[in-house]
Scaffold this motif. Sequence first.
Motif, PDB file in Angstrom:
ATOM      1  N   TRP A   1      -8.439   4.182  -8.939  1.00  0.00           N
ATOM      2  CA  TRP A   1      -7.454   4.527  -7.914  1.00  0.00           C
ATOM      3  C   TRP A   1      -8.123   5.152  -6.698  1.00  0.00           C
TER       4      TRP A   1
ATOM      5  N   TYR B   1       1.883   3.859  -3.154  1.00  0.00           N
ATOM      6  CA  TYR B   1       1.523   5.270  -2.987  1.00  0.00           C
ATOM      7  C   TYR B   1       2.758   6.165  -3.117  1.00  0.00           C
TER       8      TYR B   1
ATOM      9  N   THR C   1      -6.234  11.611  -0.937  1.00  0.00           N
ATOM     10  CA  THR C   1      -6.032  11.343  -2.358  1.00  0.00           C
ATOM     11  C   THR C   1      -7.322  10.867  -3.012  1.00  0.00           C
TER      12      THR C   1
ATOM     13  N   ILE D   1       0.840  -1.206   0.000  1.00  0.00           N
ATOM     14  CA  ILE D   1       0.000   0.000   0.000  1.00  0.00           C
ATOM     15  C   ILE D   1       0.871   1.251   0.000  1.00  0.00           C
TER      16      ILE D   1
ATOM     17  N   ALA E   1      -7.591   1.449   1.155  1.00  0.00           N
ATOM     18  CA  ALA E   1      -6.366   1.588   1.938  1.00  0.00           C
ATOM     19  C   ALA E   1      -6.628   2.371   3.221  1.00  0.00           C
ATOM     20  N   TYR E   2      -7.432   3.414   3.123  1.00  0.00           N
ATOM     21  CA  TYR E   2      -7.788   4.187   4.314  1.00  0.00           C
ATOM     22  C   TYR E   2      -8.559   3.329   5.316  1.00  0.00           C
TER      23      TYR E   2
ATOM     24  N   TRP F   1      -7.722   3.778  -2.821  1.00  0.00           N
ATOM     25  CA  TRP F   1      -7.252   4.536  -1.659  1.00  0.00           C
ATOM     26  C   TRP F   1      -8.309   4.619  -0.567  1.00  0.00           C
TER      27      TRP F   1
ATOM     28  N   ARG G   1      -3.882  10.289   4.588  1.00  0.00           N
ATOM     29  CA  ARG G   1      -3.384  10.728   3.279  1.00  0.00           C
ATOM     30  C   ARG G   1      -4.054   9.938   2.152  1.00  0.00           C
ATOM     31  N   TYR G   2      -4.435   8.704   2.419  1.00  0.00           N
ATOM     32  CA  TYR G   2      -5.120   7.920   1.398  1.00  0.00           C
ATOM     33  C   TYR G   2      -6.529   8.471   1.149  1.00  0.00           C
TER      34      TYR G   2
END
Length: 464
Positions: free
Chosen positions: A223, A201, A242, A197, A230-231, A227, A238-239
């Motif tokens: 994408w 990034y 984005t 991950i 990922a969050y 993210w 930050r994910y």
Amino acid sequence: MTTLSIGMAAPAPASAAPAALCNKYCDARDPGLSPQDRQPVTAALSGRSVVLHFDDTDAMGWASIDNGAAGDEVWLDRSFDGGRTWADGSRLGNTTVPSGRSGWRTQMYNVDDWNTQGVGALRACGQASGAIACTPWARTTWNAGDRRTAAATALMMSYDRTTKLFGGNGWWTGANALTAIIDNARITGMGSYTYAIAQTYDKNIAAQGGQFRNEYLDDTGWWGLAWVAAYDLTGDSRYLDTARADADHMWANWNGTCGGGVRWNTGGNYKNAITNELFLQLTAALHNRIPGDTTYLDRARSEWSWFRNSGMINSSNMINDGLSDACANNGQPTWTYNQGVVLGGLTELYRATGDSTLLTTARTLADASTVRLQTDGVPREPSESDACTDDGASFKGAYVRGLGRLNTQLGDHPYTGTLTGWANTAYSRDRNPLDQYGPHWAGGSGTTGHGCQQSALDLLNAAG
């Protein structure tokens, strides 16, 4: 039954002989010290038997040759990209059968390189009377204890440790592969590959348009959803930031052609299904993760209002590719991913609003696709090819991912049996000894690649 095979001929090997690897133990350990001997694959060679052995406890393997003669050779090859390449001249543990013996074995060698995150595979090879035969590639059960984690491990063999993308330079397909790895970590609890991950990034945040944006708005949407996933797994803001930048980029390309919707790319005004389905899911997902948000919810509602009236949903409750210049359904194929991403979007919007009609609509669409997409008892892409590295190889994964999310949301879980049946078929008919999957879940192709592997992993994740 295994229907994928790896022949004795192989692609040109990579150029450098490997240094000895040390994980729990260093290469060239005595097989007599192994607490077990699992033999997953063999090969025949002029009356001899070449066997690959595994010590799953210590994640090491060795090779043997039996029923042979003095002078026969036996060795291991080791690959870190799923058997596509291996070190030139490596012949790990290469040894010859001594005089007076009919069989011999190598020392044990590590499968993986834990120091450089190399996800490996081994095969046993033998040579007799000038002929060479090798077993199929296989690996230990390390990070492959069940069929879901085994498929995730096989997918990570396609993760390029230089570009930090799957398949070397897969862009939107890389987003899907990363999402499948994240989902697998969440579902199985195996976090061994979550390093991908941050690596993906950090390496690619400034690529193309920055923040994982480019001129193709569907790429940006894939994408953005990666993210969000990922969050959810890491809690790293930050994910989510984005994902917001990606959604805002898509919104900036919403225009009045055909009454609304996000255009497919910045150089035209084509309105297609996948871009707008991704925008629906992404904006609804952001609302569900941003306290006090109204902006993304308004955009998600606007998207669904436009999409359901756009004409892309046909009379069979299947979704065609997009709209014609006359803003009518263009009749192009009902790609599998168009039938699945909308289900994830409607599920997220239901969570945001509590509007049960959204789930009713999603169920109607899912009932149609689970029947109409099936061939030989599993989903099949329109004009499905034998390739595993083209765009279409990733479509079915996105389909079952969306179906799985809807199934989880619905109280009676109506698609559990369907997803499990599909997964069982793929596992029994479309898998090789390295737990790599091909493009046709009913079997029939020997090709593998990150797109097919991602789709299979999504299926196994969804089946649970």
